[in-house]
Design an enzyme around this catalytic site. Sequence first.
Site, PDB file in Angstrom:
ATOM      1  N   ASN A 193       0.845  -1.195   0.000  1.00 16.43           N
ATOM      2  CA  ASN A 193       0.000   0.000   0.000  1.00 16.43           C
ATOM      3  C   ASN A 193       0.875   1.238   0.000  1.00 16.43           C
ATOM      4  O   ASN A 193       1.949   1.253   0.603  1.00 16.43           O
ATOM      5  CB  ASN A 193      -0.911   0.033   1.233  1.00 16.43           C
ATOM      6  CG  ASN A 193      -1.964   1.137   1.102  1.00 16.43           C
ATOM      7  OD1 ASN A 193      -2.871   1.028   0.285  1.00 16.43           O
ATOM      8  ND2 ASN A 193      -1.816   2.219   1.858  1.00 16.43           N
ATOM      9  N   TYR A 219       0.033  10.200   4.210  1.00 16.02           N
ATOM     10  CA  TYR A 219      -0.308  10.505   5.602  1.00 16.02           C
ATOM     11  C   TYR A 219       0.749  11.475   6.117  1.00 16.02           C
ATOM     12  O   TYR A 219       1.952  11.168   6.060  1.00 16.02           O
ATOM     13  CB  TYR A 219      -0.271   9.238   6.479  1.00 16.02           C
ATOM     14  CG  TYR A 219      -0.868   8.000   5.843  1.00 16.02           C
ATOM     15  CD1 TYR A 219      -2.211   7.948   5.460  1.00 16.02           C
ATOM     16  CD2 TYR A 219      -0.084   6.861   5.619  1.00 16.02           C
ATOM     17  CE1 TYR A 219      -2.746   6.799   4.869  1.00 16.02           C
ATOM     18  CE2 TYR A 219      -0.608   5.708   5.041  1.00 16.02           C
ATOM     19  CZ  TYR A 219      -1.930   5.688   4.664  1.00 16.02           C
ATOM     20  OH  TYR A 219      -2.451   4.554   4.084  1.00 16.02           O
ATOM     21  N   ARG A 220       0.325  12.610   6.653  1.00 12.77           N
ATOM     22  CA  ARG A 220       1.290  13.642   7.059  1.00 12.77           C
ATOM     23  C   ARG A 220       2.208  13.132   8.169  1.00 12.77           C
ATOM     24  O   ARG A 220       1.837  12.213   8.921  1.00 12.77           O
ATOM     25  CB  ARG A 220       0.549  14.893   7.535  1.00 12.77           C
ATOM     26  CG  ARG A 220      -0.094  14.702   8.885  1.00 12.77           C
ATOM     27  CD  ARG A 220      -0.673  15.999   9.409  1.00 12.77           C
ATOM     28  NE  ARG A 220      -1.207  15.814  10.734  1.00 12.77           N
ATOM     29  CZ  ARG A 220      -2.461  16.033  11.069  1.00 12.77           C
ATOM     30  NH1 ARG A 220      -3.344  16.420  10.169  1.00 12.77           N
ATOM     31  NH2 ARG A 220      -2.852  15.862  12.322  1.00 12.77           N
ATOM     32  N   TRP A 257      -1.414   7.986  10.136  1.00 17.72           N
ATOM     33  CA  TRP A 257      -2.431   7.239   9.389  1.00 17.72           C
ATOM     34  C   TRP A 257      -3.648   7.112  10.285  1.00 17.72           C
ATOM     35  O   TRP A 257      -3.552   6.636  11.409  1.00 17.72           O
ATOM     36  CB  TRP A 257      -1.934   5.901   8.868  1.00 17.72           C
ATOM     37  CG  TRP A 257      -1.183   5.009   9.794  1.00 17.72           C
ATOM     38  CD1 TRP A 257      -1.566   4.593  11.033  1.00 17.72           C
ATOM     39  CD2 TRP A 257       0.078   4.368   9.524  1.00 17.72           C
ATOM     40  NE1 TRP A 257      -0.641   3.749  11.554  1.00 17.72           N
ATOM     41  CE2 TRP A 257       0.380   3.581  10.658  1.00 17.72           C
ATOM     42  CE3 TRP A 257       0.958   4.353   8.439  1.00 17.72           C
ATOM     43  CZ2 TRP A 257       1.545   2.813  10.736  1.00 17.72           C
ATOM     44  CZ3 TRP A 257       2.098   3.600   8.518  1.00 17.72           C
ATOM     45  CH2 TRP A 257       2.390   2.842   9.660  1.00 17.72           C
ATOM     46  N   GLU A 260      -1.195   0.925  -5.404  1.00 13.53           N
ATOM     47  CA  GLU A 260      -1.029   2.295  -5.921  1.00 13.53           C
ATOM     48  C   GLU A 260       0.118   2.390  -6.928  1.00 13.53           C
ATOM     49  O   GLU A 260       0.098   3.228  -7.830  1.00 13.53           O
ATOM     50  CB  GLU A 260      -0.756   3.282  -4.772  1.00 13.53           C
ATOM     51  CG  GLU A 260      -1.967   3.698  -3.964  1.00 13.53           C
ATOM     52  CD  GLU A 260      -2.362   2.710  -2.891  1.00 13.53           C
ATOM     53  OE1 GLU A 260      -1.682   1.673  -2.736  1.00 13.53           O
ATOM     54  OE2 GLU A 260      -3.380   2.959  -2.210  1.00 13.53           O
ATOM     55  N   ASP A 287      -5.450  22.106   9.469  1.00 11.20           N
ATOM     56  CA  ASP A 287      -5.835  20.971   8.620  1.00 11.20           C
ATOM     57  C   ASP A 287      -6.726  21.346   7.433  1.00 11.20           C
ATOM     58  O   ASP A 287      -7.138  22.485   7.284  1.00 11.20           O
ATOM     59  CB  ASP A 287      -6.511  19.919   9.523  1.00 11.20           C
ATOM     60  CG  ASP A 287      -5.968  18.533   9.261  1.00 11.20           C
ATOM     61  OD1 ASP A 287      -5.821  18.184   8.070  1.00 11.20           O
ATOM     62  OD2 ASP A 287      -5.688  17.812  10.227  1.00 11.20           O
TER      63      ASP A 287
END
Length: 490
Positions: free
Chosen positions: A179, A183-184, A197, A243, A292
């Site tokens: 995967n 995710y920051r 995540w 991906e 955000d």
Amino acid sequence: MAYASFRDFLAALEKSGELTRVGVPVDTELLITEWADREMKSPGGGKALLFEQPVVDGKVSKFPVAINTMGSRKRMAMALGRESIDEIAQEIQLILKAKPPTSLRDGFALLKQGIHLLHARPKSVSSAASQEVVQILDPSTTGISLRDIPILKCWPKDGGRFITLPHVHTRDPETGARNVGCYRMQIFDERTTAMHWQVHKVGARHGKRYYERNERMPVAVTLGGDPALSFAATAPLPDGIDEILFAGFLRKKSIEMVKCKTIDLEVPAEADFVLEGYVQPGELRPEGPFGDHTGYYTAIEDYPVFHLTAITHRKDAIYPTTIVGIPPMEDFYMGDASVRIFLPVFKMNFPELVDMTLPAEGVFHNLVFVSIRKHYPYQAFKVMHGLWGMGQMMFSKYIVVVDEDCDVHNTSEVLFRLCANTDPERDTSVIKNPSDSLDHAPSEQNIGSHMGFDATRKLPGENYRRKWPELLRMSDEARRLVDQLQKRTT
Ligand SMILES: Cc1cc2nc3c(=O)[nH]c(=O)nc-3n(C[C@H](O)[C@H](O)[C@H](O)COP(=O)(O)O)c2cc1C
């Protein structure tokens, strides 16, 4: 068209007049955000920006910062090597049409098979530009560290510097399935970051498997490379669709993968930076606050910790980043592309579906506009309930369903239909569903209520006991005559 590197993509943007170089030193703390925010809020998303002299802790970094590179319809299409995103939707439709699937599951299986057939399978290589400079991090290391990468502190009350456009590579320890998610990552120090995540995401599910086995989880993070992967990492692909394969399909060329130096994972050979490391089961640390997507700061919460074991990079690496905040922002164009690319898959499941969009004001999940060709009573409710059951569409807070003759991309037209065509008690449905982790409005995190509006014209059988009125329309003849008259007067 596949880009050989992120630099190659930036050169294409520049050639098309889509990139502005900023030659003066600009601080990575707040100032790049302020500059980029003004650009993202300008008509159509402004230009991509290349900060050639980003400043970190008072020193100019040797790596430039690129931002807003996908922040318009044109640049998003260019990132995927197309004139328009709709070309990709058509390609997906062709795959689905080859042997019409009978269910959504079938549809994605077919898509996967089709993508394979299109020679998108990743290729393994033994040497890579992303490993031109290798820094194994042992206690005596003195070379490059996270401090040398021009990572932004985006908003004044952020808990620190955050990597905002990472490709986080993990593997399911049971199936071996790969995967890549975006995710920051908050920088804690030169060797550790947070790994944000959220509970519903695939990285978190892989993490849970490692925790259950009490095994250290290898994680690799890549930055840059072909932007097709940056997009694929954010796209809401079903768990199990790779991906890397999807990005290969998008760019019409396999992604070349190279083995990491310190962990058992492979990463794209053309990436700008690779951060190798691991997540230790059970280790959590407070992360945030962070300005955000929601336009608000998200609160401090515990998230896993990512420990670096190596940093590798291209000699001429460029650091790609984005900012999130009050919409519209760059991420709107990324989300919009996902909806347009996967529209054929939605249509396969809902044959009545005509068009769908997630307007910028709704920040991805808060607002969905759908138009349908309605034939039978309560069909709008069937569509909204179906959408709430599909992957990340489960987060959709408000879904508004309109008739096929309403343009869902015209928010004003949808609001007109919503106000004109609904009786709130009769035409709404409130359900309980998982909520987006970032949504601060529900009383409890991750769960909440969602509301659907049936703003379509009412059919017999829908508790409407009057005659539905006719929408105003000018005659074609009058329009034609006024067109002619106006041409004569201008
Ligand atoms: C700029 C940007 C930043 C994101 N940051 C996060 C994040 O910090 N945590 C998260 O769970 N999802 C984040 N997302 C959303 C995920 O990338 C998205 O839900 C993706 O589909 C997740 O992939 P997965 O289904 O493979 O887990 C972000 C999206 C964008 C566009």
